[in-house]
Design a protein around this motif. Structure first.
Motif, PDB file in Angstrom:
ATOM      1  N   PHE A  25       0.825  -1.216   0.000  1.00  0.00           N
ATOM      2  CA  PHE A  25       0.000   0.000   0.000  1.00  0.00           C
ATOM      3  C   PHE A  25       0.858   1.265   0.000  1.00  0.00           C
ATOM      4  O   PHE A  25       0.326   2.367  -0.154  1.00  0.00           O
ATOM      5  N   GLY A  26       2.159   1.106   0.171  1.00  0.00           N
ATOM      6  CA  GLY A  26       3.060   2.242   0.101  1.00  0.00           C
ATOM      7  C   GLY A  26       3.872   2.297  -1.179  1.00  0.00           C
ATOM      8  O   GLY A  26       4.755   3.154  -1.323  1.00  0.00           O
ATOM      9  N   PHE A  95      16.891   6.460   5.482  1.00  0.00           N
ATOM     10  CA  PHE A  95      16.213   7.593   6.125  1.00  0.00           C
ATOM     11  C   PHE A  95      15.897   8.690   5.115  1.00  0.00           C
ATOM     12  O   PHE A  95      16.791   9.150   4.406  1.00  0.00           O
ATOM     13  N   PRO A  96      14.620   9.129   5.064  1.00  0.00           N
ATOM     14  CA  PRO A  96      13.401   8.589   5.680  1.00  0.00           C
ATOM     15  C   PRO A  96      12.778   7.496   4.796  1.00  0.00           C
ATOM     16  O   PRO A  96      13.279   7.224   3.712  1.00  0.00           O
ATOM     17  N   SER A  97      11.658   6.929   5.248  1.00  0.00           N
ATOM     18  CA  SER A  97      11.028   5.810   4.541  1.00  0.00           C
ATOM     19  C   SER A  97      10.124   6.292   3.403  1.00  0.00           C
ATOM     20  O   SER A  97       9.125   6.983   3.644  1.00  0.00           O
ATOM     21  N   GLY A  98      10.465   5.892   2.177  1.00  0.00           N
ATOM     22  CA  GLY A  98       9.667   6.282   1.019  1.00  0.00           C
ATOM     23  C   GLY A  98       8.293   5.644   0.993  1.00  0.00           C
ATOM     24  O   GLY A  98       7.300   6.289   0.633  1.00  0.00           O
ATOM     25  N   HIS A  99       8.206   4.354   1.361  1.00  0.00           N
ATOM     26  CA  HIS A  99       6.912   3.681   1.393  1.00  0.00           C
ATOM     27  C   HIS A  99       5.971   4.349   2.394  1.00  0.00           C
ATOM     28  O   HIS A  99       4.780   4.533   2.119  1.00  0.00           O
ATOM     29  N   THR A 100       6.515   4.706   3.553  1.00  0.00           N
ATOM     30  CA  THR A 100       5.702   5.365   4.579  1.00  0.00           C
ATOM     31  C   THR A 100       5.223   6.723   4.087  1.00  0.00           C
ATOM     32  O   THR A 100       4.058   7.100   4.288  1.00  0.00           O
ATOM     33  N   ILE A 124      -6.403   6.252   8.371  1.00  0.00           N
ATOM     34  CA  ILE A 124      -5.336   6.426   9.366  1.00  0.00           C
ATOM     35  C   ILE A 124      -4.702   5.084   9.717  1.00  0.00           C
ATOM     36  O   ILE A 124      -3.472   4.956   9.783  1.00  0.00           O
ATOM     37  N   VAL A 125      -5.541   4.080   9.914  1.00  0.00           N
ATOM     38  CA  VAL A 125      -5.044   2.743  10.244  1.00  0.00           C
ATOM     39  C   VAL A 125      -4.168   2.206   9.118  1.00  0.00           C
ATOM     40  O   VAL A 125      -3.119   1.586   9.370  1.00  0.00           O
ATOM     41  N   LEU A 126      -4.566   2.460   7.884  1.00  0.00           N
ATOM     42  CA  LEU A 126      -3.809   1.946   6.739  1.00  0.00           C
ATOM     43  C   LEU A 126      -2.395   2.521   6.682  1.00  0.00           C
ATOM     44  O   LEU A 126      -1.420   1.784   6.506  1.00  0.00           O
ATOM     45  N   PHE A 127      -2.268   3.847   6.831  1.00  0.00           N
ATOM     46  CA  PHE A 127      -0.890   4.369   6.720  1.00  0.00           C
ATOM     47  C   PHE A 127      -0.060   4.028   7.955  1.00  0.00           C
ATOM     48  O   PHE A 127       1.167   3.876   7.869  1.00  0.00           O
ATOM     49  N   LEU A 128      -0.709   3.858   9.110  1.00  0.00           N
ATOM     50  CA  LEU A 128       0.030   3.409  10.286  1.00  0.00           C
ATOM     51  C   LEU A 128       0.525   1.969  10.111  1.00  0.00           C
ATOM     52  O   LEU A 128       1.661   1.638  10.488  1.00  0.00           O
TER      53      LEU A 128
END
Length: 302
Positions: A25-26, A95-100, A124-128
């Motif tokens: 999903f990222g 650093f930092p995370s591209g998928h995130t 919100i739950v999905l990106f967390l």
């Protein structure tokens, strides 16, 4: 690293598969696919908001990556093992995370525009979960994930406020296009300067130039579409499905075809992403607009 070792201790084959799925999903191309769906078929303004947030935060991340140049967790600690299936997609600095960043930009942008509370919670739950999956898989530290998440959230919120205040004047569109174009060009120049001095390798400069090419195309497309094309997403359900499928197929063909045709040098990869995003935001909407106008003319004549 202590937190990653803690997660390493609770890994199971089932959880490995769950979080390997969540991390998709990222993926940049999934985010682009959803932007395409919104832009071509559903909500052009929302697509612009998410797209502008996505490319802006992406450029910020690429600059941070090549500035701090922090290695992946298994390089920092040779005794630590990431999940093998996640390593091939874990390119570039840690650093930092591209998928995130990608997932947070997409789902926070959706959350800011969804009225239903349950819809916001899901986003919100999905990106967390995407952020957590990057740590569970062992390809990012908490510092990588939290920093990317904060950058994406701040940029998404600022651009959401900006979009709400815009009056869609020619002056506003020119300013936005120029700012994003200058930022994109500066990112490319910075990465090429570091490459020329031997500070970073070609692969890392290529990642920056891909982001710069995409950002430059989005900036140009923003101006051209707002000023000349004025694409309308309205259409019948059947035509929406057809134009999305055709557009996505051509996008995939361009992504693979341009790479095969132009090779993998830094300038060619920048040009490939420039053309890819220009197709999404300018060329295809122009063709759809021309087709729709021509069909309406024929219907009136008949």
């Amino acid at each position: 690293m202590d937190f990653l070792r803690l997660l390493e201790g609770i890994r199971t084959p089932f959880l490995d598969q769950i979080f390997q799925f969540m991390t998709y999903f990222g993926q940049d191309f999934l985010v682009l696919g959803i932007i395409c769906l919104l832009y071509w078929c559903l909500n052009k303004k929302l697509a612009y908001e998410i797209g502008l947030s996505f490319f802006t935060s992406g450029l910020i991340l690429q600059n941070l990556k090549i500035t701090f140049r922090i290695p992946r967790p298994w390089v920092l600690d040779p005794g630590f093992k990431a999940i093998p299936s996640a390593i091939p997609a874990a390119t570039g600095y840690s650093f930092p995370s591209g998928h995130t960043q990608s997932a947070t930009t997409l789902f926070s942008g959706l959350a800011l525009n969804i009225k239903k509370t349950w819809g916001r919670i899901i986003c919100i739950v999905l990106f967390l979960l995407v952020g957590f999956s990057r740590m569970y898989l062992g390809v990012h530290t908490p510092k990588d994930v939290v920093t990317a998440m904060l950058i994406a959230l701040v940029v998404s919120w600022l651009i959401h406020r900006l979009m709400a205040s815009l009056k869609n004047t020619k002056k506003e569109n020119i300013i936005i296009a120029i700012v994003l174009a200058v930022f994109s060009i500066a990112t490319a120049c910075y990465s090429l300067a570091l490459l020329g001095s031997g500070t970073i390798e070609e692969a890392y400069a290529a990642d920056c130039c891909k982001a710069a090419g995409a950002g430059l195309a989005f900036a140009l497309g923003w101006y051209l579409e707002h000023t000349y094309i004025h694409y309308d997403t309205k259409a019948s359900l059947s035509f929406q499905a057809v134009k999305f499928v055709i557009g996505l197929i051509v996008t995939l063909l361009l992504k693979t075809g341009l790479k095969a045709l132009l090779g993998a040098s830094v300038p060619s990869e920048m040009f490939q992403y420039f053309i890819l995003v220009l197709w999404i935001i300018v060329i295809y909407p122009f063709l759809l607009t021309a087709f729709t106008k021509n069909r309406h003319k024929k219907e009136k004549l008949s």
